[in-house]
Design an enzyme around this catalytic site. Structure first.
Site, PDB file in Angstrom:
ATOM      1  N   ASP A 198       0.831  -1.197   0.098  1.00 50.91           N
ATOM      2  CA  ASP A 198       0.100  -0.066  -0.082  1.00 50.91           C
ATOM      3  C   ASP A 198       0.900   1.146  -0.008  1.00 50.91           C
ATOM      4  OD1 ASP A 198      -2.629   1.407   0.427  1.00 50.91           O
ATOM      5  OD2 ASP A 198      -1.533   2.012   2.143  1.00 50.91           O
ATOM      6  N   GLU A 282      -1.491  -1.484  -5.488  1.00 48.83           N
ATOM      7  CA  GLU A 282      -2.769  -0.541  -5.845  1.00 48.83           C
ATOM      8  C   GLU A 282      -2.432   0.059  -7.368  1.00 48.83           C
ATOM      9  OE1 GLU A 282      -6.617   1.777  -4.098  1.00 48.83           O
ATOM     10  OE2 GLU A 282      -4.610   1.542  -2.951  1.00 48.83           O
ATOM     11  N   CYS A 334     -12.880  -4.853   6.216  1.00 47.76           N
ATOM     12  CA  CYS A 334     -12.168  -5.446   7.161  1.00 47.76           C
ATOM     13  C   CYS A 334     -11.456  -6.701   6.532  1.00 47.76           C
ATOM     14  CB  CYS A 334     -13.008  -5.657   8.272  1.00 47.76           C
ATOM     15  SG  CYS A 334     -12.306  -6.816   9.561  1.00 47.76           S
ATOM     16  N   CYS A 337     -12.918 -10.024   8.571  1.00 47.21           N
ATOM     17  CA  CYS A 337     -14.093 -10.514   8.226  1.00 47.21           C
ATOM     18  C   CYS A 337     -14.805 -10.394   6.821  1.00 47.21           C
ATOM     19  CB  CYS A 337     -15.217 -10.212   9.589  1.00 47.21           C
ATOM     20  SG  CYS A 337     -15.412  -8.579   9.631  1.00 47.21           S
ATOM     21  N   CYS A 353     -13.374  -2.425  13.297  1.00 49.43           N
ATOM     22  CA  CYS A 353     -14.534  -3.239  12.476  1.00 49.43           C
ATOM     23  C   CYS A 353     -16.033  -3.370  13.426  1.00 49.43           C
ATOM     24  CB  CYS A 353     -13.878  -4.527  11.975  1.00 49.43           C
ATOM     25  SG  CYS A 353     -15.353  -5.335  11.188  1.00 49.43           S
ATOM     26  N   CYS A 356     -16.681  -7.480  13.664  1.00 52.58           N
ATOM     27  CA  CYS A 356     -15.903  -8.586  14.457  1.00 52.58           C
ATOM     28  C   CYS A 356     -15.111  -7.816  15.546  1.00 52.58           C
ATOM     29  CB  CYS A 356     -15.108  -9.308  13.624  1.00 52.58           C
ATOM     30  SG  CYS A 356     -13.649  -8.318  12.632  1.00 52.58           S
ATOM     31  N   ASP A 363      -3.554   1.676   6.834  1.00 51.62           N
ATOM     32  CA  ASP A 363      -2.443   1.418   5.744  1.00 51.62           C
ATOM     33  C   ASP A 363      -2.349  -0.289   5.701  1.00 51.62           C
ATOM     34  OD1 ASP A 363      -2.359   3.965   4.892  1.00 51.62           O
ATOM     35  OD2 ASP A 363      -0.619   4.332   6.197  1.00 51.62           O
TER      36      ASP A 363
END
Length: 408
Positions: A198, A282, A334, A337, A353, A356, A363
């Site tokens: 990232d 990315e 997330c 999950c 999250c 969960c 990052d």
């Protein structure tokens, strides 16, 4: 695979004059070719072919009084200049037709003698060679001293002599690499080693294993020196020798920043490619980010150059390289999950999250999602984001694929 190996040159004062003549003659022939084709276009005639331009602008021009000095340089340099003009027109017309990828290319323009960057190319027909002492023998220029930093893996097919804005000379060799030799250059990593990267500004890169690589910010650190040099340049009278000295000082300061950034990109990209079998990153919209208030920091990071290095090194050393789509919600999902929590402002660096209860570093979580998307691509060979498909017969209006099913 073709690569370029660049080495610094140390020409003598006489060789600098010979190179200046070669730069000037190549520029004149290039401009003559552009002018000939523009005259044909204005008259509604067909463009003169490369053979006609070679005969009129090189062979016959050497016999005239106005262009007799073209014979002082190698004929190969002039022929390559004509090929450059032809290539420029070919790319321009391909861009107009939409047959060329990338940004739109404009029409070829005349080269100026005031351009700070000059270059000439010598192919095998020029009979250049590397002598036993390691000097580069160029026709009608002589033996030029080369600062060899490494050995060439094979015999070069051509060499381009470049003079940059800082007044430095380089020899750029085109090398055809051996794929089998490249793949055995480094030890094979673990077949299951996959890495997600990232890219950012606070940290240059955050890896899926939790490693954070600080951003060197070469331009920001050299900004004080650059501002001082630029102020001195603005106070010099245009056309004076002191202004040229000040311009060289500014160019050398910028060259130091660019060289340091390039070295950082090379070292980091080589390490990541050699230690991992697959790398996912990315696909950022750098052109769009460069039009925001973060433009200076985006250009200072040099993401596009770094991603390009990752891509060609992965191809060279037999690794897998994946670009994750820029619209993939890597910062919203997330990684534990898979629940999508929605967009978040940039100042939110950590979030919990709601499903969960996992606390995520923004990052690091994005790097994990990029790795997962890269694994999905390498496993099935499909694109990260599904393409457009025809709607089923019983489906009408806005009743498309549900977000939950798409996430699954």
């Amino acid at each position: 695979m073709q690569l370029r190996y660049a080495f610094r040159l140390d020409p003598t004062p006489g060789q600098r004059s010979a190179l200046a003549r070669a730069f000037g003659c190549a520029r004149v022939v290039y401009n003559d070719a552009i002018a000939a084709r523009e005259r044909a276009r204005a008259a509604g005639e067909a463009f003169p072919t490369a053979a006609v331009l070679s005969r009129t602008l090189v062979t016959e021009a050497k016999r005239t009084r106005e262009r007799h000095w073209l014979g002082e340089v190698s004929a190969v340099v002039l022929q390559q200049s004509l090929r450059d003009a032809e290539s420029a027109y070919r790319h321009f017309f391909a861009s107009l037709k939409g047959a060329r990828n990338g940004a739109r290319v404009g029409a070829p323009r005349f080269k100026s003698r005031k351009d700070e960057r000059q270059a000439v190319r010598f192919t095998a027909n020029a009979r250049w060679k590397i002598n036993e002492p390691g000097r580069l023998l160029l026709p009608k220029i002589g033996e030029v001293r080369v600062r060899w930093s490494r050995a060439l893996p094979s015999i070069p097919s051509s060499v381009t002599v470049i003079k940059d804005a800082a007044g430095r000379y380089f020899a750029s060799f085109v090398i055809d690499t051996d794929p089998e030799q490249d793949r055995t250059r480094f030890s094979e990593p673990d077949p299951d080693s996959t890495l997600g990267i990232d890219l950012g500004l606070t940290h240059f890169a955050v890896l899926s294993d939790g490693t954070k690589i600080d951003s060197p910010r070469f331009l920001r650190r050299a900004e004080k020196k650059l501002k001082k040099a630029q102020r001195e340049l603005s106070r010099k009278q245009k056309g004076s020798k002191n202004r040229e000295k000040a311009r060289l000082k500014v160019a050398r300061a910028h060259a130091q920043v660019a060289d340091a950034r390039r070295e950082f990109h090379h070292q980091l990209s080589t390490r990541l490619i050699c230690e991992n079998q697959a790398v996912a990153v990315e696909d950022l919209a750098v052109n769009g980010l460069a039009r925001t208030r973060l433009a200076k920091s985006v250009h200072d990071a040099g993401w596009s150059r770094f991603v390009g290095m990752l891509e060609y090194k992965a191809k060279r050393y037999g690794r897998t390289f994946v670009k994750v789509g820029r619209f993939e919600p890597t910062s919203q999902v997330c990684s534990a999950c898979g629940i999508k929590d929605g967009s978040k402002p940039l100042h939110v660096r950590e979030w919990t999250c709601p499903a969960c209860g996992t606390v995520h570093d923004r990052d690091h979580n994005a790097a994990k999602n990029i790795k997962a998307a890269g694994l999905a691509v390498t496993a099935c060979g499909a694109r990260v984001r599904p393409g457009h498909v025809p709607a089923p017969r019983g489906e009408a209006g806005s009743h498309g694929i549900r977000s939950g099913a798409r996430a699954a």
